[in-house]
Design a protein around this motif. Structure first.
Motif, PDB file in Angstrom:
ATOM      1  N   GLU A   1       1.132   4.035  -3.137  1.00 55.67           N
ATOM      2  CA  GLU A   1       0.901   5.467  -2.931  1.00 55.67           C
ATOM      3  C   GLU A   1       2.022   6.318  -3.506  1.00 55.67           C
ATOM      4  OE1 GLU A   1       0.229   6.174   1.211  1.00 55.67           O
ATOM      5  OE2 GLU A   1      -1.628   5.029   1.221  1.00 55.67           O
ATOM      6  N   SER A   2       3.236   5.796  -3.506  1.00 54.95           N
ATOM      7  CA  SER A   2       4.378   6.570  -4.001  1.00 54.95           C
ATOM      8  C   SER A   2       4.671   6.340  -5.478  1.00 54.95           C
ATOM      9  CB  SER A   2       5.628   6.235  -3.180  1.00 54.95           C
ATOM     10  OG  SER A   2       6.074   4.913  -3.474  1.00 54.95           O
TER      11      SER A   2
ATOM     12  N   SER B   1      -4.430   1.018 -10.893  1.00 56.83           N
ATOM     13  CA  SER B   1      -5.434   1.387  -9.900  1.00 56.83           C
ATOM     14  C   SER B   1      -6.292   0.187  -9.499  1.00 56.83           C
ATOM     15  CB  SER B   1      -6.312   2.512 -10.433  1.00 56.83           C
ATOM     16  OG  SER B   1      -6.951   2.078 -11.617  1.00 56.83           O
TER      17      SER B   1
ATOM     18  N   GLU C   1       0.830  -1.206   0.000  1.00 51.89           N
ATOM     19  CA  GLU C   1       0.000   0.000   0.000  1.00 51.89           C
ATOM     20  C   GLU C   1       0.867   1.260   0.000  1.00 51.89           C
ATOM     21  OE1 GLU C   1      -2.525  -0.738   3.381  1.00 51.89           O
ATOM     22  OE2 GLU C   1      -4.033  -1.745   2.140  1.00 51.89           O
ATOM     23  N   GLY C   2       1.935   1.247   0.784  1.00 52.06           N
ATOM     24  CA  GLY C   2       2.846   2.393   0.810  1.00 52.06           C
ATOM     25  C   GLY C   2       3.558   2.589  -0.511  1.00 52.06           C
TER      26      GLY C   2
END
Length: 68
Positions: A19-20, A26, A15-16
């Protein structure tokens, strides 16, 4: 392939990374819980490779900027 993370820890890492990553697909992150560990590890490795490539691109861009 061995991974010392739990499934929940690996999902948090993914997830991290998503996000980056401006190029990450998607896919709803809630679907990650349905995947097997080997699939999650493959996703993590792909995202880490993308992150490394972006870092190299940014480094090259910064080096070029500093030459000007």
């Amino acid at each position: 392939m061995e991974n010392s993370c739990t499934k929940e820890e690996l999902i948090a890492i993914i997830e991290g990374l998503v996000e980056s990553d401006p190029y990450a697909k998607s896919t709803p992150l809630s679907l990650l819980h349905m995947l097997e560990m080997e699939d999650l590890i493959a996703i993590e490795q792909s995202l880490l490779k993308s992150k490394a490539n972006r870092s190299q691109e940014n480094e090259a861009w910064f080096d070029e900027l500093c030459k000007k």
